[in-house]
Design a protein around this motif. Structure first.
Motif, PDB file in Angstrom:
ATOM      1  N   MET A  20     -97.222 -59.733 -12.405  1.00 55.41           N
ATOM      2  CA  MET A  20     -96.180 -58.782 -12.122  1.00 55.41           C
ATOM      3  C   MET A  20     -96.319 -58.367 -10.661  1.00 55.41           C
ATOM      4  O   MET A  20     -97.404 -57.996 -10.228  1.00 55.41           O
ATOM      5  CB  MET A  20     -96.333 -57.577 -13.055  1.00 55.41           C
ATOM      6  N   ASP A  21     -95.226 -58.414  -9.931  1.00 57.33           N
ATOM      7  CA  ASP A  21     -95.326 -58.080  -8.507  1.00 57.33           C
ATOM      8  C   ASP A  21     -95.279 -56.566  -8.282  1.00 57.33           C
ATOM      9  O   ASP A  21     -94.893 -55.791  -9.158  1.00 57.33           O
ATOM     10  CB  ASP A  21     -94.264 -58.811  -7.689  1.00 57.33           C
ATOM     11  N   ASP A  22     -95.694 -56.162  -7.079  1.00 51.85           N
ATOM     12  CA  ASP A  22     -95.792 -54.741  -6.754  1.00 51.85           C
ATOM     13  C   ASP A  22     -94.445 -54.029  -6.818  1.00 51.85           C
ATOM     14  O   ASP A  22     -94.388 -52.856  -7.180  1.00 51.85           O
ATOM     15  CB  ASP A  22     -96.412 -54.553  -5.364  1.00 51.85           C
ATOM     16  N   ALA A  23     -93.373 -54.731  -6.470  1.00 47.97           N
ATOM     17  CA  ALA A  23     -92.044 -54.114  -6.510  1.00 47.97           C
ATOM     18  C   ALA A  23     -91.662 -53.734  -7.937  1.00 47.97           C
ATOM     19  O   ALA A  23     -91.114 -52.644  -8.178  1.00 47.97           O
ATOM     20  CB  ALA A  23     -91.001 -55.055  -5.909  1.00 47.97           C
ATOM     21  N   LEU A  24     -91.965 -54.600  -8.894  1.00 47.36           N
ATOM     22  CA  LEU A  24     -91.654 -54.303 -10.288  1.00 47.36           C
ATOM     23  C   LEU A  24     -92.540 -53.173 -10.809  1.00 47.36           C
ATOM     24  O   LEU A  24     -92.069 -52.264 -11.504  1.00 47.36           O
ATOM     25  CB  LEU A  24     -91.806 -55.551 -11.154  1.00 47.36           C
ATOM     26  N   ILE A  25     -93.808 -53.191 -10.471  1.00 52.67           N
ATOM     27  CA  ILE A  25     -94.700 -52.100 -10.862  1.00 52.67           C
ATOM     28  C   ILE A  25     -94.182 -50.782 -10.300  1.00 52.67           C
ATOM     29  O   ILE A  25     -94.175 -49.758 -10.998  1.00 52.67           O
ATOM     30  CB  ILE A  25     -96.149 -52.377 -10.414  1.00 52.67           C
ATOM     31  N   SER A  26     -93.717 -50.789  -9.074  1.00 55.12           N
ATOM     32  CA  SER A  26     -93.180 -49.570  -8.458  1.00 55.12           C
ATOM     33  C   SER A  26     -91.936 -49.074  -9.181  1.00 55.12           C
ATOM     34  O   SER A  26     -91.735 -47.861  -9.315  1.00 55.12           O
ATOM     35  CB  SER A  26     -92.875 -49.809  -6.984  1.00 55.12           C
ATOM     36  N   ARG A  27     -91.109 -49.988  -9.660  1.00 57.23           N
ATOM     37  CA  ARG A  27     -89.926 -49.581 -10.441  1.00 57.23           C
ATOM     38  C   ARG A  27     -90.350 -48.867 -11.720  1.00 57.23           C
ATOM     39  O   ARG A  27     -89.794 -47.828 -12.071  1.00 57.23           O
ATOM     40  CB  ARG A  27     -89.066 -50.791 -10.804  1.00 57.23           C
ATOM     41  N   PHE A  28     -91.327 -49.432 -12.419  1.00 53.41           N
ATOM     42  CA  PHE A  28     -91.830 -48.789 -13.628  1.00 53.41           C
ATOM     43  C   PHE A  28     -92.470 -47.438 -13.291  1.00 53.41           C
ATOM     44  O   PHE A  28     -92.246 -46.442 -13.973  1.00 53.41           O
ATOM     45  CB  PHE A  28     -92.850 -49.679 -14.339  1.00 53.41           C
ATOM     46  N   ALA A  29     -93.269 -47.398 -12.244  1.00 49.48           N
ATOM     47  CA  ALA A  29     -93.961 -46.168 -11.850  1.00 49.48           C
ATOM     48  C   ALA A  29     -92.975 -45.066 -11.478  1.00 49.48           C
ATOM     49  O   ALA A  29     -93.218 -43.886 -11.753  1.00 49.48           O
ATOM     50  CB  ALA A  29     -94.916 -46.440 -10.697  1.00 49.48           C
ATOM     51  N   ALA A  30     -91.862 -45.435 -10.893  1.00 53.06           N
ATOM     52  CA  ALA A  30     -90.857 -44.444 -10.510  1.00 53.06           C
ATOM     53  C   ALA A  30     -90.289 -43.722 -11.733  1.00 53.06           C
ATOM     54  O   ALA A  30     -89.878 -42.569 -11.643  1.00 53.06           O
ATOM     55  CB  ALA A  30     -89.736 -45.117  -9.720  1.00 53.06           C
ATOM     56  N   VAL A  31     -90.290 -44.378 -12.863  1.00 52.23           N
ATOM     57  CA  VAL A  31     -89.770 -43.771 -14.093  1.00 52.23           C
ATOM     58  C   VAL A  31     -90.682 -42.651 -14.573  1.00 52.23           C
ATOM     59  O   VAL A  31     -90.228 -41.568 -14.932  1.00 52.23           O
ATOM     60  CB  VAL A  31     -89.593 -44.830 -15.208  1.00 52.23           C
ATOM     61  N   GLY A  71     -93.462 -41.434 -12.864  1.00 56.92           N
ATOM     62  CA  GLY A  71     -94.195 -40.781 -11.781  1.00 56.92           C
ATOM     63  C   GLY A  71     -95.495 -41.530 -11.542  1.00 56.92           C
ATOM     64  O   GLY A  71     -96.110 -42.029 -12.480  1.00 56.92           O
ATOM     65  N   HIS A  72     -95.900 -41.599 -10.308  1.00 59.54           N
ATOM     66  CA  HIS A  72     -97.078 -42.403  -9.966  1.00 59.54           C
ATOM     67  C   HIS A  72     -98.354 -41.884 -10.627  1.00 59.54           C
ATOM     68  O   HIS A  72     -99.271 -42.655 -10.895  1.00 59.54           O
ATOM     69  CB  HIS A  72     -97.220 -42.506  -8.450  1.00 59.54           C
ATOM     70  N   LYS A  73     -98.390 -40.590 -10.942  1.00 55.17           N
ATOM     71  CA  LYS A  73     -99.556 -40.014 -11.624  1.00 55.17           C
ATOM     72  C   LYS A  73     -99.731 -40.601 -13.023  1.00 55.17           C
ATOM     73  O   LYS A  73    -100.847 -40.709 -13.526  1.00 55.17           O
ATOM     74  CB  LYS A  73     -99.389 -38.498 -11.713  1.00 55.17           C
ATOM     75  N   TYR A  74     -98.627 -41.010 -13.647  1.00 54.34           N
ATOM     76  CA  TYR A  74     -98.664 -41.522 -15.016  1.00 54.34           C
ATOM     77  C   TYR A  74     -98.439 -43.033 -15.095  1.00 54.34           C
ATOM     78  O   TYR A  74     -98.128 -43.556 -16.154  1.00 54.34           O
ATOM     79  CB  TYR A  74     -97.658 -40.764 -15.880  1.00 54.34           C
ATOM     80  N   ALA A  75     -98.622 -43.698 -13.967  1.00 53.26           N
ATOM     81  CA  ALA A  75     -98.598 -45.156 -13.906  1.00 53.26           C
ATOM     82  C   ALA A  75     -99.988 -45.584 -13.434  1.00 53.26           C
ATOM     83  O   ALA A  75    -100.265 -45.621 -12.237  1.00 53.26           O
ATOM     84  CB  ALA A  75     -97.514 -45.642 -12.944  1.00 53.26           C
ATOM     85  N   LEU A  76    -100.854 -45.856 -14.379  1.00 49.68           N
ATOM     86  CA  LEU A  76    -102.262 -46.125 -14.073  1.00 49.68           C
ATOM     87  C   LEU A  76    -102.443 -47.552 -13.585  1.00 49.68           C
ATOM     88  O   LEU A  76    -102.115 -48.499 -14.287  1.00 49.68           O
ATOM     89  CB  LEU A  76    -103.114 -45.881 -15.318  1.00 49.68           C
ATOM     90  N   ARG A  77    -102.985 -47.690 -12.386  1.00 53.03           N
ATOM     91  CA  ARG A  77    -103.244 -49.010 -11.802  1.00 53.03           C
ATOM     92  C   ARG A  77    -104.725 -49.258 -11.578  1.00 53.03           C
ATOM     93  O   ARG A  77    -105.163 -50.388 -11.515  1.00 53.03           O
ATOM     94  CB  ARG A  77    -102.501 -49.154 -10.474  1.00 53.03           C
ATOM     95  N   ASP A  78    -105.486 -48.194 -11.434  1.00 52.81           N
ATOM     96  CA  ASP A  78    -106.924 -48.295 -11.185  1.00 52.81           C
ATOM     97  C   ASP A  78    -107.634 -48.816 -12.435  1.00 52.81           C
ATOM     98  O   ASP A  78    -107.357 -48.373 -13.553  1.00 52.81           O
ATOM     99  CB  ASP A  78    -107.457 -46.905 -10.816  1.00 52.81           C
ATOM    100  N   ALA A  79    -108.546 -49.747 -12.247  1.00 56.34           N
ATOM    101  CA  ALA A  79    -109.244 -50.373 -13.375  1.00 56.34           C
ATOM    102  C   ALA A  79    -109.953 -49.350 -14.255  1.00 56.34           C
ATOM    103  O   ALA A  79    -109.913 -49.445 -15.485  1.00 56.34           O
ATOM    104  CB  ALA A  79    -110.238 -51.415 -12.866  1.00 56.34           C
ATOM    105  N   ASP A  80    -110.612 -48.355 -13.647  1.00 59.75           N
ATOM    106  CA  ASP A  80    -111.323 -47.347 -14.439  1.00 59.75           C
ATOM    107  C   ASP A  80    -110.347 -46.487 -15.243  1.00 59.75           C
ATOM    108  O   ASP A  80    -110.651 -46.103 -16.370  1.00 59.75           O
ATOM    109  CB  ASP A  80    -112.180 -46.461 -13.540  1.00 59.75           C
ATOM    110  N   ALA A  81    -109.204 -46.175 -14.682  1.00 56.85           N
ATOM    111  CA  ALA A  81    -108.207 -45.361 -15.383  1.00 56.85           C
ATOM    112  C   ALA A  81    -107.575 -46.148 -16.530  1.00 56.85           C
ATOM    113  O   ALA A  81    -107.261 -45.581 -17.583  1.00 56.85           O
ATOM    114  CB  ALA A  81    -107.137 -44.878 -14.409  1.00 56.85           C
ATOM    115  N   LYS A  82    -107.390 -47.448 -16.338  1.00 57.82           N
ATOM    116  CA  LYS A  82    -106.770 -48.285 -17.369  1.00 57.82           C
ATOM    117  C   LYS A  82    -107.737 -48.640 -18.494  1.00 57.82           C
ATOM    118  O   LYS A  82    -107.310 -48.843 -19.633  1.00 57.82           O
ATOM    119  CB  LYS A  82    -106.248 -49.596 -16.756  1.00 57.82           C
TER     120      LYS A  82
END
Length: 76
Positions: free
Chosen positions: A1-12, A14-25
């Protein structure tokens, strides 16, 4: 999944609730008995039905697989 698509999901959600960090996931990727571990570029934590709907709309448009998780009960 590319960063642009991840950003679209994260925008829905909020970036606080779109976990990308390995420890958070990590807690969201392990089955409760510790037998299975999944992988994903992002864990989304929607708070409303509208957020879930927006996530599913993007996923449908982009043919992105979604795996819902219900409280990490092993019944995902």
């Amino acid at each position: 999944m590319d960063d642009a698509l991840i950003s679209r999901f994260a925008a829905v959600v909020g970036h606080k609730y779109a976990l990308r960090d390995a420890d958070a996931k990590a807690p969201h990727l392990r089955e409760w008995r510790g037998r299975w571990t999944g992988t994903t570029p992002v864990v989304l934590k929607p708070a409303t039905v509208d957020e879930v709907s927006a996530i599913m709309k993007i996923a449908s448009q982009t043919k992105t697989a979604i795996v819902p998780q219900g409280g990490n009960t092993g019944l995902v």
